[in-house]
Design a protein around this motif. Structure first.
Motif, PDB file in Angstrom:
ATOM      1  N   TYR A   3      78.577  47.411  14.817  1.00  0.00           N
ATOM      2  CA  TYR A   3      78.599  48.478  13.849  1.00  0.00           C
ATOM      3  C   TYR A   3      79.342  48.055  12.631  1.00  0.00           C
ATOM      4  CZ  TYR A   3      75.910  51.239  17.188  1.00  0.00           C
ATOM      5  OH  TYR A   3      75.058  51.523  18.263  1.00  0.00           O
ATOM      6  N   GLU A   8      80.424  54.848  13.362  1.00  0.00           N
ATOM      7  CA  GLU A   8      79.044  54.688  13.665  1.00  0.00           C
ATOM      8  C   GLU A   8      78.722  54.883  15.159  1.00  0.00           C
ATOM      9  OE1 GLU A   8      77.379  51.464  11.613  1.00  0.00           O
ATOM     10  OE2 GLU A   8      77.861  52.438   9.559  1.00  0.00           O
ATOM     11  N   ARG A   9      79.774  54.640  15.969  1.00  0.00           N
ATOM     12  CA  ARG A   9      79.429  54.531  17.418  1.00  0.00           C
ATOM     13  C   ARG A   9      80.522  55.321  17.952  1.00  0.00           C
ATOM     14  NH1 ARG A   9      79.270  53.691  22.399  1.00  0.00           N
ATOM     15  NH2 ARG A   9      78.153  51.977  23.377  1.00  0.00           N
ATOM     16  N   MET A  11      82.571  56.615  21.014  1.00  0.00           N
ATOM     17  CA  MET A  11      83.369  55.655  22.436  1.00  0.00           C
ATOM     18  C   MET A  11      84.313  56.706  22.823  1.00  0.00           C
ATOM     19  SD  MET A  11      83.899  51.934  20.703  1.00  0.00           S
ATOM     20  CE  MET A  11      83.900  52.557  18.925  1.00  0.00           C
ATOM     21  N   HIS A 108      76.289  44.803  28.228  1.00  0.00           N
ATOM     22  CA  HIS A 108      75.406  45.899  27.842  1.00  0.00           C
ATOM     23  C   HIS A 108      74.203  46.035  28.569  1.00  0.00           C
ATOM     24  CE1 HIS A 108      77.568  46.790  24.284  1.00  0.00           C
ATOM     25  NE2 HIS A 108      76.815  47.753  23.708  1.00  0.00           N
ATOM     26  N   ARG A 123      70.741  55.387  23.083  1.00  0.00           N
ATOM     27  CA  ARG A 123      71.831  54.610  22.265  1.00  0.00           C
ATOM     28  C   ARG A 123      71.825  53.247  23.145  1.00  0.00           C
ATOM     29  NH1 ARG A 123      77.526  56.938  22.568  1.00  0.00           N
ATOM     30  NH2 ARG A 123      77.369  55.513  24.484  1.00  0.00           N
ATOM     31  N   ASN A 124      72.179  53.293  24.319  1.00  0.00           N
ATOM     32  CA  ASN A 124      72.784  51.958  24.938  1.00  0.00           C
ATOM     33  C   ASN A 124      71.458  51.023  25.033  1.00  0.00           C
ATOM     34  OD1 ASN A 124      75.000  52.907  25.436  1.00  0.00           O
ATOM     35  ND2 ASN A 124      75.040  53.507  27.456  1.00  0.00           N
ATOM     36  N   GLU A 127      70.962  49.346  21.609  1.00  0.00           N
ATOM     37  CA  GLU A 127      72.198  48.337  21.496  1.00  0.00           C
ATOM     38  C   GLU A 127      71.647  47.197  22.278  1.00  0.00           C
ATOM     39  OE1 GLU A 127      75.878  51.193  20.649  1.00  0.00           O
ATOM     40  OE2 GLU A 127      75.590  50.204  22.539  1.00  0.00           O
ATOM     41  N   TRP A 130      68.922  45.567  20.010  1.00  0.00           N
ATOM     42  CA  TRP A 130      69.571  45.005  18.876  1.00  0.00           C
ATOM     43  C   TRP A 130      70.105  43.873  19.044  1.00  0.00           C
ATOM     44  CZ3 TRP A 130      73.898  48.455  15.676  1.00  0.00           C
ATOM     45  CH2 TRP A 130      74.228  47.654  14.597  1.00  0.00           C
TER      46      TRP A 130
END
Length: 199
Positions: A3, A8-9, A11, A108, A123-124, A127, A130
Protein backbone atom coordinates in the motif's frame (compact mmCIF):
# COMPACT_ATOMS: atom_id res chain seq x y z
CA UNK A 1 4.82 -2.94 1.24
CA UNK A 2 1.72 -3.21 -1.00
CA UNK A 3 0.00 0.00 0.00
CA UNK A 4 0.98 3.60 -0.63
CA UNK A 5 0.39 4.50 3.03
CA UNK A 6 0.07 2.37 6.15
CA UNK A 7 -3.33 3.88 6.89
CA UNK A 8 -4.81 2.09 3.85
CA UNK A 9 -4.34 -1.30 5.52
CA UNK A 10 -5.73 -2.16 8.95
CA UNK A 11 -3.12 -4.03 10.99
CA UNK A 12 -3.29 -5.33 14.54
CA UNK A 13 0.44 -5.87 15.03
CA UNK A 14 3.92 -5.55 13.56
CA UNK A 15 5.56 -8.78 12.36
CA UNK A 16 9.35 -8.95 12.34
CA UNK A 17 11.19 -11.92 10.82
CA UNK A 18 14.62 -12.98 12.10
CA UNK A 19 17.18 -15.39 10.66
CA UNK A 20 17.55 -17.26 13.95
CA UNK A 21 15.83 -17.76 17.27
CA UNK A 22 18.80 -16.25 19.08
CA UNK A 23 18.41 -13.02 17.05
CA UNK A 24 14.67 -12.96 17.83
CA UNK A 25 15.41 -13.42 21.54
CA UNK A 26 17.91 -10.52 21.47
CA UNK A 27 15.21 -8.34 19.90
CA UNK A 28 12.75 -9.47 22.57
CA UNK A 29 15.21 -8.44 25.29
CA UNK A 30 15.65 -4.99 23.69
CA UNK A 31 11.88 -4.46 23.37
CA UNK A 32 11.19 -5.61 26.93
CA UNK A 33 13.79 -3.12 28.17
CA UNK A 34 11.83 -0.47 26.23
CA UNK A 35 8.61 -1.31 28.12
CA UNK A 36 7.05 -4.12 26.08
CA UNK A 37 5.61 -7.09 28.00
CA UNK A 38 5.12 -10.66 26.81
CA UNK A 39 1.57 -11.96 26.47
CA UNK A 40 0.61 -15.61 26.93
CA UNK A 41 1.22 -17.80 23.89
CA UNK A 42 0.67 -21.42 22.91
CA UNK A 43 3.77 -23.62 22.74
CA UNK A 44 5.06 -24.55 19.30
CA UNK A 45 3.90 -21.36 17.59
CA UNK A 46 5.94 -19.91 14.71
CA UNK A 47 6.70 -16.72 16.62
CA UNK A 48 7.79 -15.88 20.14
CA UNK A 49 5.07 -14.74 22.58
CA UNK A 50 3.49 -11.49 21.40
CA UNK A 51 4.99 -8.38 22.96
CA UNK A 52 2.65 -5.53 23.84
CA UNK A 53 3.29 -1.97 24.93
CA UNK A 54 0.25 -0.85 26.90
CA UNK A 55 1.01 2.87 26.64
CA UNK A 56 1.89 2.94 22.95
CA UNK A 57 -0.86 0.38 22.15
CA UNK A 58 1.49 -1.55 19.86
CA UNK A 59 1.89 -5.31 19.51
CA UNK A 60 4.98 -6.92 18.02
CA UNK A 61 5.45 -10.52 16.87
CA UNK A 62 9.02 -11.78 16.55
CA UNK A 63 9.08 -14.53 13.93
CA UNK A 64 11.65 -17.12 12.95
CA UNK A 65 9.21 -18.82 10.56
CA UNK A 66 6.15 -17.74 8.58
CA UNK A 67 3.59 -20.30 9.69
CA UNK A 68 2.51 -23.12 11.96
CA UNK A 69 3.23 -25.87 11.02
CA UNK A 70 6.59 -24.36 10.19
CA UNK A 71 7.99 -24.07 6.70
CA UNK A 72 11.03 -26.18 5.87
CA UNK A 73 14.39 -24.59 6.81
CA UNK A 74 15.43 -24.66 3.14
CA UNK A 75 12.38 -22.59 2.15
CA UNK A 76 13.00 -20.09 4.95
CA UNK A 77 16.65 -19.80 3.87
CA UNK A 78 15.56 -19.07 0.27
CA UNK A 79 13.10 -16.42 1.43
CA UNK A 80 15.71 -14.84 3.69
CA UNK A 81 18.28 -14.64 0.87
CA UNK A 82 15.70 -13.15 -1.53
CA UNK A 83 14.53 -10.41 0.87
CA UNK A 84 14.93 -6.84 -0.32
CA UNK A 85 15.54 -3.45 1.28
CA UNK A 86 12.34 -1.69 2.30
CA UNK A 87 11.58 1.60 0.65
CA UNK A 88 8.52 3.64 1.54
CA UNK A 89 7.41 6.67 -0.46
CA UNK A 90 10.88 6.93 -1.92
CA UNK A 91 12.68 6.75 1.43
CA UNK A 92 15.05 3.91 2.33
CA UNK A 93 15.34 2.46 5.79
CA UNK A 94 18.86 1.04 6.28
CA UNK A 95 18.86 -2.49 7.64
CA UNK A 96 15.09 -2.95 7.25
CA UNK A 97 14.08 -5.50 4.64
CA UNK A 98 10.82 -7.08 3.45
CA UNK A 99 10.08 -10.37 1.77
CA UNK A 100 10.46 -10.29 -1.99
CA UNK A 101 7.22 -10.55 -4.04
CA UNK A 102 7.41 -14.37 -4.21
CA UNK A 103 7.93 -14.68 -0.45
CA UNK A 104 5.15 -12.18 0.24
CA UNK A 105 2.73 -14.10 -1.98
CA UNK A 106 3.65 -17.39 -0.29
CA UNK A 107 3.10 -15.85 3.16
CA UNK A 108 -0.26 -14.31 2.18
CA UNK A 109 -1.46 -17.40 0.31
CA UNK A 110 -0.76 -19.63 3.31
CA UNK A 111 -2.50 -17.34 5.81
CA UNK A 112 -5.46 -16.09 3.75
CA UNK A 113 -7.35 -19.38 4.15
CA UNK A 114 -5.56 -20.95 7.12
CA UNK A 115 -7.79 -19.99 10.04
CA UNK A 116 -10.66 -22.49 10.38
CA UNK A 117 -12.93 -19.85 11.96
CA UNK A 118 -11.87 -16.45 10.59
CA UNK A 119 -10.84 -17.39 7.03
CA UNK A 120 -11.08 -16.04 4.51
CA UNK A 121 -11.20 -12.28 4.83
CA UNK A 122 -12.08 -10.70 1.51
CA UNK A 123 -9.29 -8.16 1.99
CA UNK A 124 -6.72 -10.96 2.27
CA UNK A 125 -7.97 -12.64 -0.91
CA UNK A 126 -7.82 -9.29 -2.68
CA UNK A 127 -4.19 -8.92 -1.59
CA UNK A 128 -3.37 -12.44 -2.84
CA UNK A 129 -4.90 -11.54 -6.22
CA UNK A 130 -3.03 -8.22 -6.25
CA UNK A 131 0.28 -10.00 -5.63
CA UNK A 132 -0.36 -12.65 -8.29
CA UNK A 133 -1.29 -9.91 -10.76
CA UNK A 134 1.96 -7.99 -10.15
CA UNK A 135 4.23 -11.03 -10.72
CA UNK A 136 5.66 -11.44 -14.20
CA UNK A 137 5.65 -14.86 -15.90
CA UNK A 138 9.08 -15.98 -14.69
CA UNK A 139 8.27 -14.94 -11.10
CA UNK A 140 5.01 -16.91 -11.26
CA UNK A 141 7.01 -19.92 -12.47
CA UNK A 142 9.49 -19.50 -9.60
CA UNK A 143 6.62 -19.27 -7.12
CA UNK A 144 5.11 -22.50 -8.48
CA UNK A 145 8.52 -24.23 -8.37
CA UNK A 146 8.96 -23.15 -4.74
CA UNK A 147 5.48 -24.36 -3.77
CA UNK A 148 5.90 -27.72 -5.54
CA UNK A 149 9.44 -28.25 -4.24
CA UNK A 150 8.31 -27.64 -0.65
CA UNK A 151 5.03 -29.58 -1.14
CA UNK A 152 2.94 -26.59 -0.09
CA UNK A 153 0.19 -26.96 -2.71
CA UNK A 154 -2.35 -27.99 -0.09
CA UNK A 155 -1.62 -24.91 2.02
CA UNK A 156 -1.92 -22.32 -0.76
CA UNK A 157 -4.44 -23.64 -3.26
CA UNK A 158 -7.62 -22.53 -1.45
CA UNK A 159 -6.63 -18.86 -1.26
CA UNK A 160 -5.16 -18.82 -4.78
CA UNK A 161 -8.28 -20.47 -6.18
CA UNK A 162 -10.64 -18.11 -4.33
CA UNK A 163 -8.60 -15.08 -5.43
CA UNK A 164 -8.83 -16.39 -9.00
CA UNK A 165 -12.60 -16.90 -8.76
CA UNK A 166 -13.21 -13.45 -7.30
CA UNK A 167 -10.68 -11.31 -9.15
CA UNK A 168 -9.79 -13.25 -12.31
CA UNK A 169 -6.10 -13.78 -11.56
CA UNK A 170 -4.36 -17.05 -12.50
CA UNK A 171 -4.81 -19.69 -9.77
CA UNK A 172 -1.19 -20.89 -10.24
CA UNK A 173 -1.94 -24.09 -8.27
CA UNK A 174 -4.88 -26.24 -9.29
CA UNK A 175 -7.52 -26.89 -6.64
CA UNK A 176 -9.94 -29.82 -6.64
CA UNK A 177 -13.55 -28.63 -6.49
CA UNK A 178 -14.16 -31.09 -3.63
CA UNK A 179 -11.46 -29.63 -1.37
CA UNK A 180 -13.00 -29.24 2.12
CA UNK A 181 -11.07 -26.05 3.00
CA UNK A 182 -12.06 -24.47 -0.30
CA UNK A 183 -15.71 -25.42 0.20
CA UNK A 184 -15.69 -23.98 3.73
CA UNK A 185 -14.10 -20.73 2.54
CA UNK A 186 -16.61 -20.35 -0.31
CA UNK A 187 -19.55 -20.97 2.03
CA UNK A 188 -18.16 -18.53 4.58
CA UNK A 189 -17.77 -15.82 1.95
CA UNK A 190 -21.36 -16.42 0.83
CA UNK A 191 -22.58 -16.30 4.44
CA UNK A 192 -20.65 -13.09 5.10
CA UNK A 193 -22.05 -11.45 1.95
CA UNK A 194 -25.60 -12.47 2.93
CA UNK A 195 -25.10 -11.26 6.50
CA UNK A 196 -23.77 -7.89 5.28
CA UNK A 197 -26.79 -7.47 3.00
CA UNK A 198 -29.15 -8.10 5.94
CA UNK A 199 -27.39 -5.42 7.99
Amino acid sequence: SLYATGGERLMSDIDLLFASESDAKKARSILMTAGYRAMESADGHHHLPVLEHSVRDVRVELHVNLSTPTLDARVMRELWIARRPWTFQGARFPGVCVLDPIGSLLHHAIHAAADPIESPLLRNLFEVAWMVDTLDGSSRDRFCDLVRGARLEGRVRASLSLASDLFGTPALVSAPRTDAVLAWCRSRLEWTDTFDEQL
